[in-house]
Design a protein around this motif. Structure first.
Motif, short mmCIF file in Angstrom:
data_model
loop_
_atom_site.label_atom_id
_atom_site.label_comp_id
_atom_site.label_asym_id
_atom_site.label_seq_id
_atom_site.Cartn_x
_atom_site.Cartn_y
_atom_site.Cartn_z
N ARG A 153 -61.50 38.98 17.83
CA ARG A 153 -61.96 37.59 17.70
C ARG A 153 -60.80 36.63 17.50
O ARG A 153 -60.72 35.58 18.16
CB ARG A 153 -62.95 37.45 16.53
N VAL A 154 -59.91 36.97 16.57
CA VAL A 154 -58.78 36.09 16.27
C VAL A 154 -57.87 35.96 17.49
O VAL A 154 -57.41 34.86 17.82
CB VAL A 154 -57.99 36.62 15.05
N ALA A 155 -57.63 37.07 18.16
CA ALA A 155 -56.75 37.04 19.35
C ALA A 155 -57.36 36.16 20.44
O ALA A 155 -56.65 35.37 21.08
CB ALA A 155 -56.52 38.46 19.86
N ARG A 156 -58.68 36.28 20.66
CA ARG A 156 -59.34 35.44 21.67
C ARG A 156 -59.26 33.96 21.29
O ARG A 156 -58.97 33.11 22.12
CB ARG A 156 -60.81 35.84 21.82
N ASN A 159 -55.74 32.82 21.80
CA ASN A 159 -55.13 33.15 23.09
C ASN A 159 -53.84 33.94 22.90
O ASN A 159 -52.82 33.65 23.51
CB ASN A 159 -54.88 31.88 23.91
N LEU A 160 -53.94 34.96 22.04
CA LEU A 160 -52.80 35.82 21.77
C LEU A 160 -53.13 37.25 22.18
O LEU A 160 -54.30 37.65 22.18
CB LEU A 160 -52.47 35.82 20.26
N PRO A 161 -52.14 38.06 22.53
CA PRO A 161 -52.41 39.46 22.85
C PRO A 161 -52.94 40.20 21.61
O PRO A 161 -52.41 40.01 20.50
CB PRO A 161 -51.03 40.01 23.26
N GLN A 163 -52.64 43.25 20.70
CA GLN A 163 -51.67 44.13 20.06
C GLN A 163 -50.72 43.35 19.16
O GLN A 163 -50.31 43.85 18.10
CB GLN A 163 -50.86 44.89 21.12
N GLN A 164 -50.40 42.14 19.53
CA GLN A 164 -49.53 41.32 18.70
C GLN A 164 -50.19 40.99 17.37
O GLN A 164 -49.56 41.05 16.32
CB GLN A 164 -49.18 40.03 19.46
N VAL A 165 -51.48 40.66 17.43
CA VAL A 165 -52.22 40.37 16.20
C VAL A 165 -52.40 41.64 15.38
O VAL A 165 -52.31 41.63 14.15
CB VAL A 165 -53.58 39.72 16.53
N ARG A 166 -52.65 42.76 16.06
CA ARG A 166 -52.81 44.05 15.38
C ARG A 166 -51.51 44.43 14.64
O ARG A 166 -51.56 44.93 13.51
CB ARG A 166 -53.17 45.12 16.41
N ASP A 167 -50.39 44.20 15.28
CA ASP A 167 -49.10 44.49 14.64
C ASP A 167 -48.89 43.62 13.41
O ASP A 167 -48.34 44.07 12.40
CB ASP A 167 -47.95 44.28 15.63
N LEU A 168 -49.33 42.36 13.49
CA LEU A 168 -49.21 41.46 12.36
C LEU A 168 -50.02 41.99 11.17
O LEU A 168 -49.54 41.97 10.03
CB LEU A 168 -49.69 40.06 12.74
N ASN A 192 -53.35 35.02 7.00
CA ASN A 192 -53.64 33.82 7.79
C ASN A 192 -52.45 32.88 7.87
O ASN A 192 -52.22 32.23 8.89
CB ASN A 192 -54.86 33.10 7.22
N LEU A 193 -51.68 32.78 6.78
CA LEU A 193 -50.47 31.95 6.83
C LEU A 193 -49.46 32.54 7.81
O LEU A 193 -48.82 31.80 8.58
CB LEU A 193 -49.86 31.85 5.43
N ALA A 194 -49.32 33.86 7.79
CA ALA A 194 -48.41 34.51 8.74
C ALA A 194 -48.91 34.33 10.17
O ALA A 194 -48.12 34.18 11.11
CB ALA A 194 -48.29 35.99 8.41
N LEU A 195 -50.23 34.32 10.34
CA LEU A 195 -50.81 34.10 11.66
C LEU A 195 -50.48 32.71 12.18
O LEU A 195 -50.12 32.54 13.36
CB LEU A 195 -52.33 34.28 11.57
N ASP A 196 -50.57 31.71 11.31
CA ASP A 196 -50.21 30.35 11.70
C ASP A 196 -48.74 30.26 12.09
O ASP A 196 -48.38 29.60 13.06
CB ASP A 196 -50.51 29.37 10.57
N GLU A 197 -47.88 30.93 11.31
CA GLU A 197 -46.45 30.91 11.62
C GLU A 197 -46.17 31.57 12.96
O GLU A 197 -45.37 31.09 13.75
CB GLU A 197 -45.67 31.61 10.51
N MET A 198 -46.83 32.70 13.21
CA MET A 198 -46.64 33.40 14.48
C MET A 198 -47.10 32.55 15.65
O MET A 198 -46.43 32.45 16.68
CB MET A 198 -47.41 34.72 14.46
N ALA A 199 -48.24 31.89 15.49
CA ALA A 199 -48.77 31.04 16.57
C ALA A 199 -47.84 29.85 16.82
O ALA A 199 -47.66 29.44 17.96
CB ALA A 199 -50.17 30.56 16.19
#
Length: 203
Positions: A153-156, A159-161, A163-168, A192-199
């Protein structure tokens, strides 16, 4: 009379000074020196602003973020202070649900949550902590399985791969304390903060 009262009053004042002033001040001072972050509430900051605590969960409604466990905490009803209304992660009213396993309201809520989660990721079994509340209602963590369940859900949404989100997620799994206490877990706010930084770096 005063002769008999004096020792009791002296003892009372001494105990109040020791247990009510000296001991709390000593413990607080020691905590500030040895564990400064924990002593201040394990606060988490972003861009110079406090965004939450690592010890208290928050509600993330957007599909772009990982969601925590359901929370059964309540707060005063703004229209009628004598009543309460649901207030997820209300740190001023830490509590679990008093509803038993046969309660229709609880069963209905769990069924609704299950349906939504199965629609979100139909190929995987729903982790139990995504539909059950914790005893405090403030749990900031979820199991690694609950975080991985939300990856598609988060990857969709971002618009991220996948596997990239899974690795995070994998990088934010905290193991058992001292190797044997508790269970592996993921702090939702930190993830979620790390997710924002990655995006942000992807843009």
């Amino acid at each position: 009379m005063l002769k008999e009262l004096r020792p009791a009053l002296v003892l009372l004042v001494a105990l109040v000074a020791i247990t009510g002033l000296a001991y709390p001040l000593a413990v607080t001072g020691l905590a500030e020196v040895l564990f400064p972050s924990q002593a201040q509430g394990s606060l988490i900051g972003k861009d110079g602003k406090i965004v939450g605590s690592a010890l208290i969960g928050q509600q993330f409604a957007s599909g772009r973020y990982f969601h925590g466990r359901p929370s059964a905490t309540t707060g005063a009803d703004p229209s009628d202070p004598s009543k309460t209304v649901p207030a997820p992660y209300n740190a001023a009213n830490s509590m679990g649900s008093n509803l038993g396993p046969t309660n229709k309201a609880l069963i209905g809520r769990v069924k609704t949550d299950l349906a939504a989660l199965r629609n979100e990721n139909p190929s995987q079994p729903v982790p139990i902590d995504l539909v059950t509340t914790s005893a405090s209602g403030l749990d900031p963590d979820i199991s690694p399985e609950a975080a991985l369940f939300q990856v598609p859900r988060v990857a969709r949404a971002r618009n991220l791969p996948e596997q990239q989100v899974r690795d995070l997620v994998g990088r934010h799994v905290d193991g058992r304390a001292f190797g044997f206490l508790g269970e592996p877990h993921v702090n939702v706010l930190e993830l979620n903060l790390a997710l924002d930084e990655m995006a942000a770096t992807e843009e």
